[in-house]
Scaffold this motif. Structure first.
Motif, PDB file in Angstrom:
ATOM      1  N   VAL A  75      18.137  68.467  -0.795  1.00  0.00           N
ATOM      2  CA  VAL A  75      18.584  67.753   0.736  1.00  0.00           C
ATOM      3  C   VAL A  75      17.663  66.554   0.876  1.00  0.00           C
ATOM      4  O   VAL A  75      16.645  66.599   0.755  1.00  0.00           O
ATOM      5  N   ASN A  76      18.388  65.489   0.979  1.00  0.00           N
ATOM      6  CA  ASN A  76      17.482  63.909   1.245  1.00  0.00           C
ATOM      7  C   ASN A  76      17.788  63.728   2.873  1.00  0.00           C
ATOM      8  O   ASN A  76      18.830  63.464   3.025  1.00  0.00           O
TER       9      ASN A  76
ATOM     10  N   ASN B 194      22.777  78.140   0.900  1.00  0.00           N
ATOM     11  CA  ASN B 194      23.204  79.346   1.749  1.00  0.00           C
ATOM     12  C   ASN B 194      21.787  79.709   2.290  1.00  0.00           C
ATOM     13  O   ASN B 194      21.475  80.764   3.402  1.00  0.00           O
ATOM     14  N   HIS B 195      20.602  78.990   1.945  1.00  0.00           N
ATOM     15  CA  HIS B 195      19.120  79.369   2.268  1.00  0.00           C
ATOM     16  C   HIS B 195      19.360  79.145   3.947  1.00  0.00           C
ATOM     17  O   HIS B 195      19.585  78.084   4.421  1.00  0.00           O
ATOM     18  N   PRO B 196      18.538  80.159   4.705  1.00  0.00           N
ATOM     19  CA  PRO B 196      18.621  79.997   6.018  1.00  0.00           C
ATOM     20  C   PRO B 196      17.490  78.732   6.456  1.00  0.00           C
ATOM     21  O   PRO B 196      17.851  78.247   7.799  1.00  0.00           O
ATOM     22  N   ASP B 197      16.754  78.115   5.822  1.00  0.00           N
ATOM     23  CA  ASP B 197      16.039  76.912   6.162  1.00  0.00           C
ATOM     24  C   ASP B 197      16.862  75.727   6.409  1.00  0.00           C
ATOM     25  O   ASP B 197      16.502  74.809   7.030  1.00  0.00           O
ATOM     26  N   LEU B 198      18.031  75.696   5.833  1.00  0.00           N
ATOM     27  CA  LEU B 198      18.890  74.643   5.754  1.00  0.00           C
ATOM     28  C   LEU B 198      19.234  74.364   7.544  1.00  0.00           C
ATOM     29  O   LEU B 198      19.216  73.176   8.039  1.00  0.00           O
ATOM     30  N   GLU B 199      19.403  75.365   8.213  1.00  0.00           N
ATOM     31  CA  GLU B 199      19.768  75.291   9.609  1.00  0.00           C
ATOM     32  C   GLU B 199      18.628  74.319  10.265  1.00  0.00           C
ATOM     33  O   GLU B 199      18.787  73.809  11.182  1.00  0.00           O
ATOM     34  N   LYS B 200      17.200  75.151  10.116  1.00  0.00           N
ATOM     35  CA  LYS B 200      16.074  74.467  10.575  1.00  0.00           C
ATOM     36  C   LYS B 200      15.911  72.976  10.252  1.00  0.00           C
ATOM     37  O   LYS B 200      15.890  72.132  11.201  1.00  0.00           O
TER      38      LYS B 200
ATOM     39  N   ILE C   8      29.098  72.889   8.653  1.00  0.00           N
ATOM     40  CA  ILE C   8      29.776  72.192   8.018  1.00  0.00           C
ATOM     41  C   ILE C   8      29.640  71.711   6.694  1.00  0.00           C
ATOM     42  O   ILE C   8      30.677  71.847   5.827  1.00  0.00           O
ATOM     43  N   LEU C   9      28.472  71.542   6.181  1.00  0.00           N
ATOM     44  CA  LEU C   9      28.180  71.218   4.993  1.00  0.00           C
ATOM     45  C   LEU C   9      28.567  72.302   3.858  1.00  0.00           C
ATOM     46  O   LEU C   9      29.046  71.765   2.715  1.00  0.00           O
ATOM     47  N   ARG C  10      28.103  73.405   4.311  1.00  0.00           N
ATOM     48  CA  ARG C  10      28.556  74.630   3.504  1.00  0.00           C
ATOM     49  C   ARG C  10      30.098  74.555   3.097  1.00  0.00           C
ATOM     50  O   ARG C  10      30.581  74.902   2.074  1.00  0.00           O
TER      51      ARG C  10
END
Length: 535
Positions: free
Chosen positions: A187-188, A208-214, A223-225
């Protein structure tokens, strides 16, 4: 370093788009990554005093558009990259079409708000005809624009391309958060700070990693998923062979002005883009790995340095190595020429090079020997094909406004026509000179350059011509051809190469002439050595 290794590490490509889609800005940012420039200057912004490096003609600086194709070269991660930045403005399409004969691949820039525009369609059609590999870059994501899927549909339908996204936007315009790089799985994040030369990326192997939300917020992550799931379902997987043969086009998203998404594009490009490719000549297919040098002139530019009235012929090296101070055969003139100071380019900065390899563009100082389409070899008599001249759309008589400067005017017109800025016709009846251009803006460019580069003044008079057609009689000695020449004498002219041209004042006249003289063929496209039928 061996010839094979040098060929492997070269990438020569053109950037094409409709005017204003951000092509020159993208070129600047690519140079920034190559360490070739320290700060990029946007073409239009008056706040940035630095003009864009690739726009070096005064008229381009004044109008904020690119009118000449410029050549830029830089090194990136051990790869030698040659960019041909082409004019987007439709009045300069001919220069762009010719430049496309010298590239091995293309990056198509599309504006997120405007989508696919007319000029892009024309240029992509030329690339499709030649099966040139294309990568699409959707630009200006920091502005409000069309939905990503809507854009991908539009590209498929209007440009007849088969696309596969290799990066995907997270939000858009006001909500723009960044880009998910499908190619590298990271992710950039977009900071909106254009002063930062290069953005940081965050490795996320799994969306799907939870860090993405943070990182991007819960809503954006959801939306991205969902969107990525759709991408994987709907679009084909990337396949390099299909890309290289021109049947699959990867798509990247970003904002060139903010230098965002450009690194992803460049990293992928360096990995997948083709190395210099073989080229067809009139006798055989020539491969880059061949020992003997060959190349062709695809552009001529007079007065690149206003202080010295110099003229440069741009040669694309197709095979072998081009060496300084070596005599090469100019095939059309059948004479050997030696070049003591061949140039490599960096926009208007030039440096002398001793050796150039396939894929490289070399600038040769020219005293008037070269025309567009000329071939240079080590001795083999062959000519590279496919650099056409198109029937102009606009015609005007050109008159000398200062009789004391007629020599300068003649020299200026002569050199600008050799450059391919426009075409010159001389009427058979009275010897008057007529200039034909693809776009109306060229008349302004010619007038401006004649005055500022040659000190000559000219005026124009309108001439009502619908099309200029190259005349190609089946039998030049026939009565039919003699009658054609007698009846049409007022409308006949010679082009710069002495070929006979017929000026038709309307589509109806053209139709009538063709039915009355069936053995006198009329063509809309001239090849440089022979006329090609384009009916």
């Amino acid at each position: 370093m061996s010839l094979k290794r040098e060929i492997e590490r070269r990438r020569t490509f053109g950037i094409i788009s409709h005017p204003d889609a951000g092509k020159t800005t993208l070129t600047e940012k690519l140079l920034l990554f190559g360490g070739a420039i320290q700060e990029a200057g946007a073409v239009k912004s008056n706040k940035i005093k630095k003009g864009a490096t690739s726009d070096f003609m005064e008229i381009e600086r004044q109008r904020g558009i690119s009118v000449a194709t410029s050549v830029l070269a830089f090194e990136y991660e051990g790869v030698k990259i040659n960019i041909l930045d082409t004019p987007g403005h439709k009045d300069f399409a001919e220069d762009t079409f010719r430049t496309l004969t010298a590239v091995d691949s293309v990056i198509v820039v599309i504006d997120v708000a405007k989508g696919v525009e007319e000029q892009t369609e024309k240029l992509v059609e030329v690339c499709r005809m030649r099966n040139i590999p294309m990568i699409v870059f959707i630009n200006k994501l920091d502005r409000e624009g069309k939905d990503a899927f809507e854009l991908l549909d539009e590209i498929e339908q209007k440009l007849h391309l088969r696309v596969t996204p290799l990066s995907f936007p997270i939000g858009m315009g006001y909500d723009f958060k960044g880009i998910y790089n499908i190619w590298e799985k990271n992710v950039n994040l977009f900071s909106g700070d254009s002063r930062k030369n290069i953005e940081e990326t965050i490795e996320i192997g799994d969306v799907n990693h939870p860090d993405l939300e943070k990182i991007i917020s819960e809503k954006a992550a959801t939306i991205l998923r969902e969107e990525l799931e759709l991408v994987y379902e709907v679009y084909p997987d990337f396949n390099r062979d299909e890309y290289l043969e021109g049947s699959l086009q990867p798509v990247f998203f970003g904002s060139a002005l903010n230098n965002f998404g450009v690194r992803e594009l460049l990293d992928c490009f360096v990995e997948i883009a083709p190395k210099p490719r073989p080229k067809e000549s009139d006798t055989r297919l020539v491969r880059p790995e061949e020992k003997e040098f060959s190349g062709f002139v695809f552009k001529i530019h007079a007065n690149m340095d206003p202080k010295h009235r110099d003229r440069l012929a741009f040669v694309k090296v197709v095979s072998g190595t081009f060496e300084r101070n070596t005599a090469y055969l100019h095939v059309r003139n059948k004479k050997k020429l030696k070049f003591s100071s061949p140039n490599a380019f960096f926009a208007e900065k030039k440096q002398i090079v001793d050796v150039s390899y396939p894929g490289d563009i070399v600038g040769l100082h020219d005293t008037g020997n070269f025309k567009i389409g000329d071939t240079l070899t080590e001795g083999e008599e062959m000519r590279y094909k496919g650099i056409p001249s198109f029937s102009p759309e606009h015609f005007k008589y050109i008159n000398n406004a200062d009789p004391m400067k007629s020599k300068q005017l003649e020299k200026g017109i002569d050199q600008l026509m050799d450059e391919g800025v426009a075409q010159l016709f001389t009427l058979e009846l009275n010897g008057r000179k007529v200039i034909g251009t693809v776009g109306a803006l060229q008349f302004e460019v010619i007038q401006y350059r004649l005055e500022h580069e040659y000190g000559a003044l000219c005026t124009y008079e309108n001439l009502n011509v619908h099309k200029a057609c190259w005349v190609d009689p089946k039998d030049p000695k026939s009565d039919e051809f003699a009658d054609f020449k007698r009846v049409k004498s007022k409308f006949l002219a010679k082009d710069k190469r002495g070929q006979l041209v017929f000026f038709a004042d309307s589509a109806f006249t053209l139709q009538m002439t063709q039915s009355k003289y069936p053995n006198v063929h009329l063509h809309f496209v001239s090849e440089f050595e022979k006329v090609n039928s384009a009916k």
